[in-house]
Write a protein that holds these residues in place. Structure first.
Motif, PDB file in Angstrom:
ATOM      1  N   ARG A  56     -22.814  94.425  18.246  1.00 49.23           N
ATOM      2  CA  ARG A  56     -23.787  93.783  19.141  1.00 49.23           C
ATOM      3  C   ARG A  56     -23.139  92.961  20.250  1.00 49.23           C
ATOM      4  O   ARG A  56     -23.817  92.397  21.086  1.00 49.23           O
ATOM      5  CB  ARG A  56     -24.728  92.894  18.341  1.00 49.23           C
ATOM      6  CG  ARG A  56     -25.618  93.649  17.403  1.00 49.23           C
ATOM      7  CD  ARG A  56     -26.502  92.695  16.638  1.00 49.23           C
ATOM      8  NE  ARG A  56     -27.300  93.356  15.650  1.00 49.23           N
ATOM      9  CZ  ARG A  56     -28.530  93.783  15.838  1.00 49.23           C
ATOM     10  NH1 ARG A  56     -29.106  93.622  17.015  1.00 49.23           N
ATOM     11  NH2 ARG A  56     -29.196  94.371  14.881  1.00 49.23           N
ATOM     12  N   LEU A  81     -28.569  85.489  12.161  1.00 47.51           N
ATOM     13  CA  LEU A  81     -29.809  86.157  12.589  1.00 47.51           C
ATOM     14  C   LEU A  81     -30.415  85.489  13.822  1.00 47.51           C
ATOM     15  O   LEU A  81     -30.954  86.176  14.701  1.00 47.51           O
ATOM     16  CB  LEU A  81     -30.814  86.181  11.439  1.00 47.51           C
ATOM     17  CG  LEU A  81     -30.428  87.068  10.260  1.00 47.51           C
ATOM     18  CD1 LEU A  81     -31.463  86.942   9.150  1.00 47.51           C
ATOM     19  CD2 LEU A  81     -30.251  88.513  10.675  1.00 47.51           C
ATOM     20  N   ALA A  82     -30.323  84.173  13.922  1.00 47.93           N
ATOM     21  CA  ALA A  82     -30.814  83.478  15.116  1.00 47.93           C
ATOM     22  C   ALA A  82     -29.981  83.850  16.338  1.00 47.93           C
ATOM     23  O   ALA A  82     -30.522  84.022  17.443  1.00 47.93           O
ATOM     24  CB  ALA A  82     -30.777  81.968  14.887  1.00 47.93           C
ATOM     25  N   VAL A  84     -28.368  86.739  16.775  1.00 44.68           N
ATOM     26  CA  VAL A  84     -28.736  88.116  17.113  1.00 44.68           C
ATOM     27  C   VAL A  84     -30.067  88.126  17.864  1.00 44.68           C
ATOM     28  O   VAL A  84     -30.215  88.809  18.891  1.00 44.68           O
ATOM     29  CB  VAL A  84     -28.814  88.983  15.833  1.00 44.68           C
ATOM     30  CG1 VAL A  84     -29.484  90.315  16.108  1.00 44.68           C
ATOM     31  CG2 VAL A  84     -27.427  89.192  15.258  1.00 44.68           C
ATOM     32  N   GLU A  85     -31.033  87.362  17.385  1.00 43.71           N
ATOM     33  CA  GLU A  85     -32.343  87.312  18.043  1.00 43.71           C
ATOM     34  C   GLU A  85     -32.234  86.713  19.445  1.00 43.71           C
ATOM     35  O   GLU A  85     -32.870  87.179  20.379  1.00 43.71           O
ATOM     36  CB  GLU A  85     -33.321  86.501  17.197  1.00 43.71           C
ATOM     37  CG  GLU A  85     -34.686  86.358  17.814  1.00 43.71           C
ATOM     38  CD  GLU A  85     -35.426  87.669  17.996  1.00 43.71           C
ATOM     39  OE1 GLU A  85     -36.379  87.705  18.809  1.00 43.71           O
ATOM     40  OE2 GLU A  85     -35.066  88.675  17.341  1.00 43.71           O
ATOM     41  N   ARG A  86     -31.408  85.687  19.605  1.00 44.24           N
ATOM     42  CA  ARG A  86     -31.225  85.083  20.928  1.00 44.24           C
ATOM     43  C   ARG A  86     -30.608  86.084  21.894  1.00 44.24           C
ATOM     44  O   ARG A  86     -31.036  86.195  23.044  1.00 44.24           O
ATOM     45  CB  ARG A  86     -30.332  83.851  20.809  1.00 44.24           C
ATOM     46  CG  ARG A  86     -30.092  83.149  22.127  1.00 44.24           C
ATOM     47  CD  ARG A  86     -29.278  81.882  21.911  1.00 44.24           C
ATOM     48  NE  ARG A  86     -29.076  81.196  23.161  1.00 44.24           N
ATOM     49  CZ  ARG A  86     -28.045  81.393  23.975  1.00 44.24           C
ATOM     50  NH1 ARG A  86     -27.130  82.284  23.659  1.00 44.24           N
ATOM     51  NH2 ARG A  86     -27.929  80.724  25.084  1.00 44.24           N
ATOM     52  N   GLN A  87     -29.601  86.826  21.436  1.00 40.58           N
ATOM     53  CA  GLN A  87     -28.994  87.828  22.312  1.00 40.58           C
ATOM     54  C   GLN A  87     -29.982  88.926  22.675  1.00 40.58           C
ATOM     55  O   GLN A  87     -29.997  89.398  23.797  1.00 40.58           O
ATOM     56  CB  GLN A  87     -27.753  88.425  21.661  1.00 40.58           C
ATOM     57  CG  GLN A  87     -26.569  87.519  21.736  1.00 40.58           C
ATOM     58  CD  GLN A  87     -25.270  88.266  21.592  1.00 40.58           C
ATOM     59  OE1 GLN A  87     -25.227  89.328  20.991  1.00 40.58           O
ATOM     60  NE2 GLN A  87     -24.214  87.707  22.149  1.00 40.58           N
ATOM     61  N   ARG A  88     -30.805  89.337  21.714  1.00 40.62           N
ATOM     62  CA  ARG A  88     -31.812  90.353  21.995  1.00 40.62           C
ATOM     63  C   ARG A  88     -32.816  89.843  23.021  1.00 40.62           C
ATOM     64  O   ARG A  88     -33.179  90.521  23.974  1.00 40.62           O
ATOM     65  CB  ARG A  88     -32.545  90.763  20.707  1.00 40.62           C
ATOM     66  CG  ARG A  88     -33.529  91.912  20.951  1.00 40.62           C
ATOM     67  CD  ARG A  88     -34.607  91.974  19.908  1.00 40.62           C
ATOM     68  NE  ARG A  88     -35.398  90.775  19.784  1.00 40.62           N
ATOM     69  CZ  ARG A  88     -36.399  90.455  20.605  1.00 40.62           C
ATOM     70  NH1 ARG A  88     -36.704  91.209  21.619  1.00 40.62           N
ATOM     71  NH2 ARG A  88     -37.075  89.346  20.405  1.00 40.62           N
ATOM     72  N   ARG A  89     -33.242  88.596  22.861  1.00 40.08           N
ATOM     73  CA  ARG A  89     -34.222  88.025  23.775  1.00 40.08           C
ATOM     74  C   ARG A  89     -33.642  87.852  25.173  1.00 40.08           C
ATOM     75  O   ARG A  89     -34.301  88.134  26.176  1.00 40.08           O
ATOM     76  CB  ARG A  89     -34.699  86.680  23.221  1.00 40.08           C
ATOM     77  CG  ARG A  89     -35.952  86.179  23.874  1.00 40.08           C
ATOM     78  CD  ARG A  89     -36.479  84.909  23.227  1.00 40.08           C
ATOM     79  NE  ARG A  89     -35.508  83.831  23.310  1.00 40.08           N
ATOM     80  CZ  ARG A  89     -34.958  83.226  22.267  1.00 40.08           C
ATOM     81  NH1 ARG A  89     -35.277  83.593  21.053  1.00 40.08           N
ATOM     82  NH2 ARG A  89     -34.090  82.256  22.428  1.00 40.08           N
ATOM     83  N   SER A  95     -38.772  93.731  20.770  1.00 47.09           N
ATOM     84  CA  SER A  95     -38.465  93.622  19.340  1.00 47.09           C
ATOM     85  C   SER A  95     -38.915  94.857  18.574  1.00 47.09           C
ATOM     86  O   SER A  95     -38.480  95.096  17.471  1.00 47.09           O
ATOM     87  CB  SER A  95     -39.122  92.376  18.749  1.00 47.09           C
ATOM     88  OG  SER A  95     -40.529  92.449  18.921  1.00 47.09           O
ATOM     89  N   HIS A  96     -39.811  95.649  19.155  1.00 45.30           N
ATOM     90  CA  HIS A  96     -40.243  96.901  18.523  1.00 45.30           C
ATOM     91  C   HIS A  96     -40.296  97.983  19.599  1.00 45.30           C
ATOM     92  O   HIS A  96     -40.468  97.707  20.777  1.00 45.30           O
ATOM     93  CB  HIS A  96     -41.594  96.737  17.836  1.00 45.30           C
ATOM     94  CG  HIS A  96     -42.664  96.206  18.748  1.00 45.30           C
ATOM     95  ND1 HIS A  96     -43.340  96.980  19.641  1.00 45.30           N
ATOM     96  CD2 HIS A  96     -43.154  94.947  18.883  1.00 45.30           C
ATOM     97  CE1 HIS A  96     -44.210  96.235  20.314  1.00 45.30           C
ATOM     98  NE2 HIS A  96     -44.123  95.007  19.873  1.00 45.30           N
TER      99      HIS A  96
END
Length: 101
Positions: A56, A81-82, A84-89, A95-96
């Motif tokens: 990632r 996990l936070a 990973v979520e921050r990088q995704r955002r 998210s889907h």
């Protein structure tokens, strides 16, 4: 003062890593929890965070394992996990998949 106490630690009392390991496997319930925590923290967390973190593009993913040595398995996992979520955002990816409700 330490000479009066002998080898006993004045802050948390008598104890060692050997005693901690012995107490972790004293009965079936403690044995199960000890195995889960050991396998999760020493094998699964480093594998997951380092392999997935590199995939990632997370810089220094091994630091999540190092943080688990000083905090807890749950904190290190939640922190990963936070991240990973921050990088995704920040990347702007949904998210889907599109079309899935």
């Amino acid at each position: 003062m330490l000479s009066l106490l002998g080898n006993v630690n004045p802050i948390w009392g008598d104890g060692s890593w050997a005693q901690y390991i012995d107490l972790m496997f004293t009965d079936p319930a403690a044995n199960s929890a000890g195995q889960d925590y050991t396998i999760g923290n020493v094998i699964l967390l480093p594998l997951m965070t380092i392999i997935d973190g590199r995939r990632r593009g997370i810089g220094r993913p091994w630091l999540f394992f190092v943080s688990s040595l000083f905090t807890s398995f749950a904190f290190a996992w939640a922190f990963y996990l936070a991240t990973v979520e921050r990088q995704r955002r920040l990347a702007g990816t949904p998210s889907h998949p599109q079309g899935v409700t």
